[in-house]
Design a protein around this motif. Structure first.
Motif, PDB file in Angstrom:
ATOM      1  N   VAL A  46       0.751  -1.164  -0.095  1.00  0.00           N
ATOM      2  CA  VAL A  46       0.082  -0.132  -0.005  1.00  0.00           C
ATOM      3  C   VAL A  46       0.911   1.426  -0.044  1.00  0.00           C
ATOM      4  N   TRP A  47       0.784   1.942  -1.072  1.00  0.00           N
ATOM      5  CA  TRP A  47       1.520   3.181  -1.375  1.00  0.00           C
ATOM      6  C   TRP A  47       0.821   4.481  -1.351  1.00  0.00           C
ATOM      7  N   ASN A  48       1.342   5.441  -0.609  1.00  0.00           N
ATOM      8  CA  ASN A  48       0.844   6.815  -0.841  1.00  0.00           C
ATOM      9  C   ASN A  48       2.108   7.851  -0.619  1.00  0.00           C
ATOM     10  N   GLN A  49       2.031   8.924  -1.524  1.00  0.00           N
ATOM     11  CA  GLN A  49       3.145   9.650  -1.384  1.00  0.00           C
ATOM     12  C   GLN A  49       3.071  10.502  -0.101  1.00  0.00           C
ATOM     13  N   ASP A  50       1.852  10.486   0.360  1.00  0.00           N
ATOM     14  CA  ASP A  50       1.851  11.703   1.813  1.00  0.00           C
ATOM     15  C   ASP A  50       1.474  10.594   2.967  1.00  0.00           C
ATOM     16  N   ALA A  51       1.941  10.902   4.037  1.00  0.00           N
ATOM     17  CA  ALA A  51       1.791  10.136   5.376  1.00  0.00           C
ATOM     18  C   ALA A  51       0.241  10.224   5.452  1.00  0.00           C
ATOM     19  N   VAL A  52      -0.328   9.140   6.399  1.00  0.00           N
ATOM     20  CA  VAL A  52      -1.617   8.935   6.862  1.00  0.00           C
ATOM     21  C   VAL A  52      -1.951  10.119   7.904  1.00  0.00           C
ATOM     22  N   ARG A  92      -5.048   7.245  11.598  1.00  0.00           N
ATOM     23  CA  ARG A  92      -4.132   6.460  11.782  1.00  0.00           C
ATOM     24  C   ARG A  92      -4.855   5.104  12.677  1.00  0.00           C
ATOM     25  N   PHE A  93      -5.935   5.207  13.336  1.00  0.00           N
ATOM     26  CA  PHE A  93      -6.554   4.255  14.150  1.00  0.00           C
ATOM     27  C   PHE A  93      -6.826   2.874  13.366  1.00  0.00           C
ATOM     28  N   MET A  94      -7.104   3.329  12.070  1.00  0.00           N
ATOM     29  CA  MET A  94      -7.595   2.153  11.101  1.00  0.00           C
ATOM     30  C   MET A  94      -6.553   1.365  10.345  1.00  0.00           C
ATOM     31  N   VAL A  95      -5.280   1.803  10.703  1.00  0.00           N
ATOM     32  CA  VAL A  95      -4.228   1.494   9.802  1.00  0.00           C
ATOM     33  C   VAL A  95      -3.027   0.902  10.496  1.00  0.00           C
ATOM     34  N   PRO A  96      -2.938  -0.672  10.296  1.00  0.00           N
ATOM     35  CA  PRO A  96      -1.946  -1.344  10.829  1.00  0.00           C
ATOM     36  C   PRO A  96      -0.552  -0.505  10.843  1.00  0.00           C
ATOM     37  N   ALA A  97       0.170  -0.680  11.734  1.00  0.00           N
ATOM     38  CA  ALA A  97       1.736  -0.135  11.745  1.00  0.00           C
ATOM     39  C   ALA A  97       2.262  -0.342  10.667  1.00  0.00           C
ATOM     40  N   GLY A  98       2.830   0.633   9.895  1.00  0.00           N
ATOM     41  CA  GLY A  98       3.788   0.244   8.661  1.00  0.00           C
ATOM     42  C   GLY A  98       2.990  -0.144   7.630  1.00  0.00           C
ATOM     43  N   PHE A  99       1.869  -0.061   7.628  1.00  0.00           N
ATOM     44  CA  PHE A  99       0.953  -0.560   6.350  1.00  0.00           C
ATOM     45  C   PHE A  99       1.011   0.319   5.209  1.00  0.00           C
ATOM     46  N   VAL A 100       0.850   1.519   5.272  1.00  0.00           N
ATOM     47  CA  VAL A 100       0.928   2.404   4.218  1.00  0.00           C
ATOM     48  C   VAL A 100       2.340   3.044   4.181  1.00  0.00           C
ATOM     49  N   LYS A 101       2.728   2.885   3.140  1.00  0.00           N
ATOM     50  CA  LYS A 101       4.296   3.343   2.632  1.00  0.00           C
ATOM     51  C   LYS A 101       4.471   4.179   1.770  1.00  0.00           C
ATOM     52  N   LYS A 102       5.584   5.046   1.823  1.00  0.00           N
ATOM     53  CA  LYS A 102       6.011   5.983   0.833  1.00  0.00           C
ATOM     54  C   LYS A 102       6.457   4.958  -0.370  1.00  0.00           C
ATOM     55  N   PRO A 103       6.147   5.469  -1.634  1.00  0.00           N
ATOM     56  CA  PRO A 103       6.566   4.627  -2.997  1.00  0.00           C
ATOM     57  C   PRO A 103       8.073   4.554  -3.003  1.00  0.00           C
TER      58      PRO A 103
END
Length: 194
Positions: free
Chosen positions: A53-59, A64-75
């Motif tokens: 799961v990639w996004n340019q910008d941080a969550v 963040r409550f719904m996102v597992p730690a380290g799940f959304v990363k920068k490309p």
């Protein structure tokens, strides 16, 4: 209705043949973007897919409550995926640096609710009749017969609630309330989400 079922079947066929999938969203992500991305990614993982799961910008902190730690990363450059799925992103440019980083892919799906969507992917499911991409992701999961876990329900309820202004915007439809009720039945934690 036949066209609607046809696009869902095409999306599921494309997903089934992919082993590695990258789920991406727009810059400066909001609740619909992150909720759709993470909800779909969790469902894909539950189907045995290798998901990034990639996004340019941080969550944003409030999501963040719904996102597992380290799940959304920068490309990261140099990675290749069988499939890239963009959620809640009306144009390729809105992907920011994620667009360039996901250039190496076999298939590309765009799932979005914005009328202004430029239909930039190989396969585009764009439905301006719904107020949130989270509602489309829910429809996809139900059509596939995939389980909506409490974690997925949290993500999709947040997505729908965010883009309807907590169900106050005129774009909210009876179907939106129907989806929301099913997400609550599936375990969405309204206290935590609120």
């Amino acid at each position: 209705m036949t066209g609607h079922i046809h696009i869902l079947d095409e999306i599921l066929t494309t997903i089934r043949r992919a082993k590695t999938i990258c789920v991406v969203g727009h810059v400066r992500p909001d609740g619909d973007c992150i909720g759709s991305q993470v909800g779909l990614a969790l469902a894909l993982q539950n189907q045995g897919k290798q998901v990034t799961v990639w996004n340019q910008d941080a969550v944003p902190a409030k999501l963040r409550f719904m996102v597992p730690a380290g799940f959304v990363k920068k490309p990261e450059s140099g990675q290749k995926f069988d499939l890239v799925i963009a959620t809640d992103c009306a144009s390729f440019e809105r992907l920011g640096t994620v667009g360039k980083a996901t250039a190496q892919h076999r298939d590309f799906i765009n799932i979005d609710h914005h009328e202004s969507n430029t239909r930039y992917a190989k396969l585009n499911w764009v439905s301006a009749r719904v107020p949130a991409t989270g509602e489309l992701v829910y429809e996809l999961l139900k059509h596939a017969g995939w389980p909506v876990t409490p974690a997925i329900a949290d993500c999709l309820f947040t997505a729908v609630s965010t883009d309807t202004g907590s169900f106050q915007y005129p774009s909210t439809t009876p179907a939106t309330f129907h989806v929301a009720s099913h997400l609550v039945e599936s375990g969405a934690d309204l206290g935590k989400i609120s």
